[in-house]
Enzyme design. Structure first.
Site: not given
Length: 207
Positions: A186, A159, A75, A14, A18
């Protein structure tokens, strides 16, 4: 499934930011990128796995089965050598309770501060899983090596970005521009690995 659905990919997030990262790869190939914001009826998939792949696979395969469409899930997390790889898959809620970037960063610094001359080495990891109900899922990974800074620095990112220091650039991830980050992160490295094999995998959808 109709022809339009065959050219649509659902990103299991959501987070519009991203989704934009993934759109850069898929849209030039003629695929429409949508997110879970376009499917509000789908409930959040609980991440109960103990590995990045388990969580990404669960999200991708569960939603692909519900929609009968191609779904990409990721993830990601930070793994710190001196903490035996923690927070790892528990990165988002490392400090417990509701997600809090500040609390998570503070816990990391406190845990390292309790050790005598700990290693500052760490890496960000991302696992991507591309799923469709009719075939085996495609799994790729990406990493970026760095160190844990002595204190947070930088306002760009989220983060653990303010704590993740890149010695070769002399900056934390949060001090990079979006363009710089999207070239070396990453997730960017995982996407590069995905690009090497996703086209052939997707074409099977038309068989």
């Amino acid at each position: 499934m109709n022809a339009t659905e065959k050219k649509k990919i659902v990103i299991a997030t959501k987070n519009p930011g991203k989704a934009r990262d993934f759109a850069v790869l898929f849209e030039p190939k003629g695929y429409e990128v949508v997110t879970l914001l376009d499917y509000p009826e789908i409930e959040d998939v609980e991440e109960t796995g103990y590995t990045f792949e388990a969580n990404a696979r669960k999200k991708a395969e569960t939603i692909a089965a519900l929609l009968g469409m191609t779904v990409l899930a990721d993830d990601s997390g930070i793994c710190i050598d001196a903490l035996d790889g923690q927070p790892g898959v528990f990165s988002a809620r490392f400090a417990g309770g509701m997600k809090s970037d500040a609390a998570n960063n503070a816990k990391v610094l406190a845990m390292l501060g309790s050790q005598e001359n700990p290693s500052r080495k760490a890496h960000f990891h991302c696992t991507l899983v591309l799923a469709h109900p009719d075939r085996e899922s495609l799994v790729v990974e990406g990493d970026i090596e760095g160190e844990i800074a002595e204190f947070p620095s930088g306002d760009n990112g989220f983060g653990y970005d303010p704590l993740f220091y890149l010695p070769h650039l002399g900056k934390t991830m949060a001090e990079l521009s979006d363009t710089e980050k999207n070239q070396i992160s990453h997730r960017a490295n995982a996407l590069k690995n995905l690009e090497k094999s996703w086209a052939a995998w997707l074409e099977k959808e038309a068989d």
